[in-house]
Motif scaffolding. Structure first.
Motif, PDB file in Angstrom:
ATOM      1  N   ALA A  19      28.919 -76.965  25.396  1.00 49.79           N
ATOM      2  CA  ALA A  19      30.197 -77.685  25.418  1.00 49.79           C
ATOM      3  C   ALA A  19      30.801 -77.742  24.031  1.00 49.79           C
ATOM      4  N   SER A  20      29.954 -77.823  23.021  1.00 46.84           N
ATOM      5  CA  SER A  20      30.467 -78.059  21.681  1.00 46.84           C
ATOM      6  C   SER A  20      31.156 -76.827  21.076  1.00 46.84           C
ATOM      7  N   ASP A  32      24.647 -89.959  19.564  1.00 46.18           N
ATOM      8  CA  ASP A  32      25.228 -88.748  20.140  1.00 46.18           C
ATOM      9  C   ASP A  32      25.079 -87.588  19.141  1.00 46.18           C
TER      10      ASP A  32
HETATM   11  P1  ADP Z   1      25.845 -78.804  25.753  1.00 42.85           P
HETATM   12  O1  ADP Z   1      26.068 -80.243  26.133  1.00 42.85           O
HETATM   13  O2  ADP Z   1      26.642 -77.862  26.596  1.00 42.85           O
HETATM   14  O3  ADP Z   1      24.394 -78.462  25.682  1.00 42.85           O
HETATM   15  P2  ADP Z   1      25.860 -79.161  22.885  1.00 42.85           P
HETATM   16  O4  ADP Z   1      24.504 -79.724  23.092  1.00 42.85           O
HETATM   17  O5  ADP Z   1      25.965 -78.097  21.845  1.00 42.85           O
HETATM   18  O6  ADP Z   1      26.451 -78.640  24.259  1.00 42.85           O
HETATM   19  O7  ADP Z   1      26.876 -80.312  22.459  1.00 42.85           O
HETATM   20  C1  ADP Z   1      26.777 -81.613  22.958  1.00 42.85           C
HETATM   21  C2  ADP Z   1      27.817 -82.484  22.236  1.00 42.85           C
HETATM   22  O8  ADP Z   1      29.132 -82.062  22.598  1.00 42.85           O
HETATM   23  C3  ADP Z   1      27.736 -83.945  22.632  1.00 42.85           C
HETATM   24  O9  ADP Z   1      26.814 -84.638  21.811  1.00 42.85           O
HETATM   25  C4  ADP Z   1      29.164 -84.435  22.439  1.00 42.85           C
HETATM   26  O10 ADP Z   1      29.379 -84.929  21.133  1.00 42.85           O
HETATM   27  C5  ADP Z   1      29.990 -83.189  22.600  1.00 42.85           C
HETATM   28  N1  ADP Z   1      30.701 -83.186  23.883  1.00 42.85           N
HETATM   29  C6  ADP Z   1      30.230 -82.798  25.092  1.00 42.85           C
HETATM   30  N2  ADP Z   1      31.196 -82.914  26.029  1.00 42.85           N
HETATM   31  C7  ADP Z   1      32.303 -83.384  25.391  1.00 42.85           C
HETATM   32  C8  ADP Z   1      33.646 -83.697  25.793  1.00 42.85           C
HETATM   33  N3  ADP Z   1      34.058 -83.559  27.067  1.00 42.85           N
HETATM   34  N4  ADP Z   1      34.486 -84.151  24.844  1.00 42.85           N
HETATM   35  C9  ADP Z   1      34.119 -84.283  23.554  1.00 42.85           C
HETATM   36  N5  ADP Z   1      32.876 -84.001  23.111  1.00 42.85           N
HETATM   37  C10 ADP Z   1      31.979 -83.560  24.014  1.00 42.85           C
END
Ligand code: ADP
Ligand code: MG
Length: 206
Positions: free
Chosen positions: A78-79, A189
């Motif tokens: 997501a990041s 977080d």
């Molecule tokens: P994934 O969750 O796909 O494994 P990462 O672990 O690299 O991706 O990133 C997770 C971080 O992304 C979370 O700690 C949060 O800060 C951020 N994040 C996840 N979803 C969102 C969102 N919809 N809006 C803003 N930040 C988000």
């Protein structure tokens, strides 16, 4: 502050090294309320971004655009798209040399890009909880203070660290952590911690 492409490149190289050093810590934070890959994702993305060498005629806007694209394609998770959007948006308004006001406008655009892409807001326990307080400090500084941009950026970075720390008590409402519901409370977080790292590094290099 004169944040040219070369200065930005030096900042990213240093930031990439910090992420490399903190992979386990960030993976550990993500393991508690996610899938344990945030440190690995960010270290890979920052390392890729740090390989981009600005040419003699590269503008900061073009350079930050390339960095954003590199993050989208290499961070994953997501990041990746969120940080990619952040750097693209910041790059569109980056000025070199910059003032407190231009720095505020650029980071505000980055914040709004993440918020709309992630459909998240302050208090949702995401990277925005580090970024929003930093943008607020810059806004206040731009409106009411007469200080060096570097001083404002240092105070903004401190606000980001405090903001990341404050995610510990929050309930996650976005991303994987949201699936943990009440069990997300009591953990930092990981994205907020990484955002605070990026801003802290910026305050030391730009
Ligand atoms: P994934 O969750 O796909 O494994 P990462 O672990 O690299 O991706 O990133 C997770 C971080 O992304 C979370 O700690 C949060 O800060 C951020 N994040 C996840 N979803 C969102 C969102 N919809 N809006 C803003 N930040 C988000
Ligand atoms: Mg993850």
């Amino acid at each position: 502050m004169f944040a040219s492409p070369d200065a930005l490149s030096a900042w990213l190289k240093s930031t990439a090294a910090e992420f490399e050093d903190r992979i386990d810590e960030l993976d550990g934070l993500d393991a508690a309320i996610g899938d344990g890959d945030h440190g690995t994702n960010m270290a890979r993305g920052m390392a890729t971004a740090a390989t981009i060498v600005p040419g003699p005629n590269t503008t900061t806007r073009e350079y930050l655009n390339q960095v954003g694209m590199a993050l989208v394609s290499s961070v994953g998770g997501a990041s990746g798209p969120l940080y990619g959007t952040f750097f693209l948006r910041v790059g569109q308004l980056w000025q070199s040399p910059h003032t407190v006001s231009s720095l505020w406008q650029a980071l505000k655009a980055g914040r709004d890009g993440i918020a709309s892409r992630g459909r998240a807001k302050a208090g949702d326990k995401t990277m925005l909880d580090a970024l929003c307080p930093a943008v607020d400090v810059l806004e206040h500084a731009a409106m009411e203070r007469d200080e060096e941009a570097s001083t404002s950026l240092a105070r903004a970075a401190a606000a980001a660290r405090a903001g990341a720390e404050a995610t510990r008590d929050m309930l996650a409402r976005r991303g994987r952590a949201a699936h943990y519901g009440e069990r997300s409370i009591g953990h930092l977080d990981p994205g907020a911690v990484s955002m605070a790292m990026i801003l802290d590094s910026a305050s030391r290099h730009l």
